[in-house]
Design an enzyme around this catalytic site. Structure first.
Site, PDB file in Angstrom:
ATOM      1  CD  GLU A   1      -6.835  19.588  39.782  1.00 46.69           C
ATOM      2  OE1 GLU A   1      -7.765  20.350  39.454  1.00 46.69           O
ATOM      3  OE2 GLU A   1      -6.290  18.785  38.986  1.00 46.69           O
TER       4      GLU A   1
ATOM      5  CD  GLU B   1      -8.726  16.387  39.771  1.00 51.63           C
ATOM      6  OE1 GLU B   1      -8.218  16.678  38.669  1.00 51.63           O
ATOM      7  OE2 GLU B   1      -9.214  17.219  40.545  1.00 51.63           O
TER       8      GLU B   1
ATOM      9  CG  ASP C   1      -8.764  16.038  35.567  1.00 51.66           C
ATOM     10  OD1 ASP C   1      -9.588  16.942  35.390  1.00 51.66           O
ATOM     11  OD2 ASP C   1      -7.564  16.228  35.898  1.00 51.66           O
TER      12      ASP C   1
ATOM     13  CD  GLU D   1     -11.100  20.212  35.248  1.00 51.40           C
ATOM     14  OE1 GLU D   1      -9.974  20.407  35.722  1.00 51.40           O
ATOM     15  OE2 GLU D   1     -11.320  19.435  34.290  1.00 51.40           O
TER      16      GLU D   1
END
Ligand code: C2E
Ligand code: MG
Ligand code: MG
Length: 758
Positions: free
Chosen positions: A526, A617, A647, A704
Site C-alpha cells: 500500500e 482504495e 478502505d 488492517e
C-alpha cells in the site's frame, strides 16, 4: 559739480516734465513762467545797476524805486511761482500792464510811450502760454485801451506833471523790449513747444500701447477660440466674444446685450469659485470664472468638454457594470461576498458591539445539490435569500457566500435576543419549499461570529463564521465561533499553503507497507503519502490529508502519488523486481474530477503500467446513497481492470448491504474492528458476519492494523486472505523495502510461519 548745477537748473526750471500729481498746473507752464520771470529779473537787475548812478545824480528817486520794486516783485513772483502759480502769472501780467501804463503816463516822448505799450501787447501771448486762452482773451480785451490811446495819440502825460526822465530812457525801454521779445518770449514758447512735443510723443507711445493692448484684446478676447463673456458686478453681460455669440446663438454683429447671464444659463451659479460643468444645448462646457484685476468685472470662459464628458460617462457606466459584475454572484445574481465585505467596512461597525456575521447552509446541502443539479440548487439559494431578506427586518446585509451558503449581518443588544432572532430566522428558512414541482423541507445550520476588538475586519469575521459553520450539525445547529477553532483554522491554513507548495514541487514521499498472506508472504503493497515539511517537520497523513481535502488540494496530491507509484513500478519492473499490485488511496473528492479515469489511464500509460498492477482504495464514505457519479466511476475503473478496495470498512455508517451495488474486489476491515475480536464477542460476531457476506458477494476480505499475532489465526479462519499491520511490517521507503527483500525474500513475519496457529 557741473552735473549738480545742471540738475539744479533742470529742477529749478522744471525742464523735465515729470508728472507732478500734487500740482494741477503742468510743469511746462510753471517752467515757462520761471523762464520769463528769470529773464525779466536779469533785465531788471541790469537796468537797476545801470540807472542807479544817473538816477542818483539827477535825483530821480522814483526811477530807483520803480526799478528796484519791479525787480523785487519779479524775485518774489519767481519764488512763489510754484505754489501760487496762477496768482503769480496774473500778478506778473497785471504788473506788466501797469508798467506799460506807467510808460504811457510818465514818458513825455510820445513815440517812446507808444513803444512802451508793446509790453502790454505781449500780455495776451504770455497769458495764452501761462494761463490758457480765456486769460489771453481777457488780456487782449484789456489791450484795446492802449490800442485806442496809440491810435488817437492820447497823451496822458499832460494830465500829470511828468517827472524828469533819464537821458537814455529810450535805450532802456527798447532794450527791455528787445530782451522781452528776443529772449523771454521765444524761450517761453520754446519751453512750451518742447512740452508739446513731449506730449505728442507720449500720446504716440500711448497709442502704440493701446494698439498693442487692442491686439491683445483681439487675441485673448474677441477672436479667442473659446467663448468668453465679460460680466458686470450685477451679472449683466458687458461684452461677449464671437465664439460666445455662436454658443448662445446671438447675431454676430449684435453689440453688448446687457442681458443677465443667468437668463441664458439658469443653472450657472455665480458664487462658485470652482469650475462648473454646464450643459448648453447638446454640448457640455466647463465654465471658468476669472476676476479682472482692479475691476469689478468678471470673465466667464467656456471650454467645450463634450467629448471628455462622453468618455467620462462611458467610463462611469463601464465601472458601474464592472462593479455590478464584481459585486454580484455570477450564478445566483445575488450580491456576493465581496459586496458584503465592502458594505460591512463602510458601515464602520468595527468598534461597536453587538454585530454578528452569520453564515448559513442547508444541512443536506450536498444532497440537494446532487438531487436537483446545480441550476435548481441555485434557485433554492435564491429562495432562501428572498425569504430572510423579505421577512427578517433585523437583517442588515445579506449576500451569497458561494456553494449554497448565505452570509448576513445582524445587530442585537444581547445574547438572548440573538438566540431568539436566530430561532426565528431558522424557522423562516426551514419552512417548506415548493420548487421544481416538488415540496421539501430544509434544515439550515448556522455559523456565528461576532465583531470584536481583535476581530474587526469583516473578511476575518466572515471567515470565522464559516469556520464555525463547519462544526454545526443537526444537533448543534447554532455553532458559535471560538478562539480555539480560530487557531485550528490558522494552523490548517498554514498547513494548506505549505502543502500546496510541497505538492507543486513534488516534495511528498511515498512509503510502502506490505500486504501479506497469513504466512507473511508479501502479495502487494500500500502506497502511503509522507510529508516532511522543512517548516513544520514530519506531518502525519491524518493531519494533512483532511486539510488537502478541505482546501481542494487532494486531487493534485492523488495525481502526484499515482505518478510516483507508477514510476516506482516501472523502475522495479525494469530491474526485474515485480511486487504488485500497489494500492493507492483515493479520496471521494477525486471522483469529482471530470476526467479522473482518463487521467489515471494516461499516467499509467506514461509509465507503461497495467491497471491490474494498481489497486485503488476508496473510503467507505465515497459509497454514499444515490452517489451515481461514484458508482459510474467505480464501474469504469473495474472495467479497465483496476482492483477496487473499500478502505477503513467499519468506521463509517454505510449500509453493509449497499456493498452489493458496487463492483468491488476487496474490503479492508478497519483496525477498530479487527483489534476488538479477541476482547468483544459482539465484534467477533460482526467481523465474522462481514466475512460471510463478503464470501457470498465474492469480495476478498483484508484485515488492517494487525499489531498482534493473536488476531491472525481467527481472522484467517473467518476468511481474511490478506493482512496488513505493524506486526508484519511498517510502512517503509521503496529502497528500504527493496533492500529488505533482497536480504530476506518476500516474507514479512516477526515469527516463523509454522508457529502460527492454523
Ligand atoms: P489507510 O489507508 O487505512 O492506511 C493505513 C494506515 O494505517 C497507515 O497510516 C498505516 O501506517 C497505518 N497502519 C498500518 N498498520 C498499522 C498497525 O498495525 N497499527 C496502527 N496503529 N496503524 C497501522 P498512515 O500512513 O498514517 O495513513 C493514514 C491514512 O491516511 C491512511 O489510512 C489513508 O486513509 C490516508 N492516506 C495516506 N496516504 C494517502 C494518500 O496518498 N492518499 C489519500 N487519499 N489518503 C492517504
Ligand atoms: Mg488505505
Ligand atoms: Mg485503512
Amino acid at each position: 559739480m557741473l552735473l549738480q548745477y545742471k540738475s539744479s537748473i533742470l529742477n529749478f526750471f522744471l525742464l523735465t516734465d515729470n508728472d507732478d500729481t500734487n500740482n494741477k498746473i503742468p510743469n511746462w507752464r510753471i517752467s515757462a513762467l520761471r523762464i520769463i520771470l528769470s529773464t525779466v529779473m536779469l533785465v531788471c537787475l541790469a537796468v537797476v545797476c545801470h540807472t542807479f548812478g544817473p538816477a542818483v545824480q539827477l535825483s530821480l528817486i522814483h526811477i530807483i524805486i520803480l526799478s528796484v520794486s519791479f525787480f523785487s516783485i519779479v524775485i518774489t513772483l519767481l519764488i512763489a511761482s510754484y505754489k501760487y502759480y496762477k496768482f503769480c502769472a496774473h500778478f506778473f501780467l497785471i504788473t506788466t500792464v501797469l508798467a506799460s501804463l506807467a510808460i504811457n503816463l510818465f514818458i513825455t516822448d510820445l513815440e517812446l510811450a507808444k513803444v512802451g505799450s508793446m509790453y502790454m501787447f505781449a500780455c495776451p501771448t504770455i497769458a495764452l502760454i501761462l494761463l490758457g486762452y480765456r486769460s489771453a482773451i481777457c488780456y487782449a480785451l484789456l489791450n484795446l485801451a492802449p490800442f485806442f490811446m496809440i491810435i488817437y495819440n492820447v497823451d496822458l502825460s499832460i494830465l500829470f506833471s511828468p517827472p524828469e526822465q533819464l537821458p537814455n530812457t529810450n535805450w532802456y525801454i527798447m532794450g527791455v523790449i528787445f530782451a522781452f521779445y528776443n529772449i523771454c518770449i521765444p524761450l517761453a514758447v520754446a519751453r512750451t513747444s518742447v512740452a508739446a512735443k513731449r506730449l505728442n510723443q507720449s500720446i504716440q507711445d500711448s497709442n502704440t500701447h493701446l494698439t498693442a493692448k487692442n491686439e491683445l484684446y483681439r487675441t485673448f478676447f474677441s477672436h479667442y477660440y473659446k467663448p468668453k463673456v465679460i460680466l458686470s458686478e450685477k451679472g449683466e453681460i458687458i461684452d461677449l466674444n464671437e465664439q460666445a455669440k455662436i454658443l448662445f446663438t446671438i447675431e454676430l454683429n449684435t453689440q453688448t446685450t446687457n442681458e443677465h447671464l443667468s437668463t441664458l444659463l439658469p443653472k450657472l451659479t455665480s458664487n462658485d469659485h470652482k469650475d462648473q460643468l454646464i450643459q448648453i444645448k447638446d454640448s457640455y462646457h466647463r465654465v471658468t470664472k476669472q476676476n479682472v484685476v482692479n475691476s469689478t468685472y468678471t470673465v466667464y470662459e467656456f471650454s467645450d468638454c463634450t467629448q471628455e464628458h462622453k468618455i467620462k460617462k462611458n467610463l462611469i457606466s463601464i465601472e458601474e457594470k464592472y462593479k455590478r459584475l464584481r459585486y454580484t454572484d455570477s450564478q445566483t445574481n445575488l450580491p456576493n461576498k465581496d459586496w458584503f465585505e465592502r458594505q460591512c467596512e463602510s458601515l464602520a461597525i468595527k468598534k461597536s458591539a453587538g454585530f454578528y456575521i452569520i453564515v448559513i447552509q442547508s444541512a443536506n446541502n450536498d444532497y440537494v445539490n446532487l438531487k436537483f443539479g446545480e441550476s435548481d440548487f441555485r434557485t433554492l439559494t435564491i429562495a432562501a435569500y428572498k425569504r430572510i431578506t423579505d421577512n427578517i427586518k433585523e437583517i442588515l446585509l445579506c449576500s451569497d457566500a458561494g456553494l449554497g451558503k448565505l452570509v448576513f449581518l445582524i445587530n442585537t443588544p444581547n445574547v438572548e435576543e440573538l438566540e431568539k432572532l436566530l430561532s426565528r430566522i431558522k424557522k423562516t428558512l426551514d419552512a417548506e419549499y415548493t420548487l421544481f414541482n416538488s415540496t421539501f423541507t430544509q434544515s439550515y445550520l448556522f455559523g456565528i461570529a461576532q465583531f470584536s476588538q481583535e476581530n474587526n475586519s469583516s473578511a476575518k469575521v466572515i471567515a470565522n463564521a464559516q469556520e464555525a459553520l463547519k462544526s454545526a450539525d443537526n444537533i448543534n445547529v447554532f455553532s458559535y465561533y471560538n478562539q480555539e477553532s480560530s487557531q485550528l483554522f490558522l494552523k490548517k491554513h498554514e498547513i494548506s499553503m505549505l502543502l500546496d507548495e510541497a505538492i507543486q514541487s513534488a516534495a511528498l514521499d511515498v512509503y510502502y507497507q506490505p500486504k501479506v498472506t497469513k504466512d507473511g508472504l508479501c502479495i502487494g503493497l500500500e502506497a502511503l503519502a509522507r510529508w516532511n515539511s522543512p517548516v513544520l517537520g514530519v506531518v502525519p497523513p491524518d493531519t494533512f490529508i483532511p486539510v488537502a481535502e478541505e482546501y481542494r488540494l487532494i486531487c493534485p496530491l492523488t495525481n502526484l502519488i499515482i505518478q510516483k507509484v507508477c514510476a516506482q513500478i516501472q523502475k522495479w519492473n525494469q530491474s526485474g523486481f515485480d511486487v504488485v499490485p500497489i494500492a493507492i488511496n483515493l479520496s471521494p473528492f477525486d471522483f469529482n474530477q471530470k476526467d479522473f479515469v482518463s487521467n489515471l489511464i494516461r499516467y499509467l500509460a506514461d509509465f507503461n503500467v497495467k491497471p491490474d498492477q494498481i489497486e485503488l482504495e476508496i473510503t467507505e464514505t465515497a459509497l454514499e446513497e444515490n452517489n451515481t457519479n461514484a458508482l459510474k466511476i467505480i464501474q469504469s475503473l473495474q472495467s479497465w481492470g483496476f482492483i477496487i478496495s473499500i478502505d477503513d470498512f467499519g468506521t463509517g455508517y454505510s449500509n453493509i448491504a449497499r456493498l452489493a451495488d458496487y463492483p468491488i474486489n476487496k474490503l479492508k476491515l478497519d483496525r477498530s474492528l479487527t483489534n476488538m475480536i479477541t476482547t468483544s464477542k459482539r465484534h467477533y460476531n460482526l467481523v465474522k458476519a462481514v466475512h460471510a457476506m463478503c464470501r457470498s458477494l465474492n469480495i476478498k476480505c483484508v484485515s488492517e492494523g494487525i499489531e498482534k499475532r493473536e488476531y491472525i489465526a481467527s481472522l484467517a479462519d473467518m476468511g481474511s486472505e490478506e493482512f496488513q499491520g505493524y506486526y508484519f511490517a511498517r510502512p517503509m521507503t521503496a529502497s528500504d523495502f527493496y533492500l529488505y527483500t533482497q536480504q530476506n525474500g518476500l516474507f514479512f513475519n516477526g515469527e516463523k510461519v509454522e508457529n502460527l496457529p492454523s
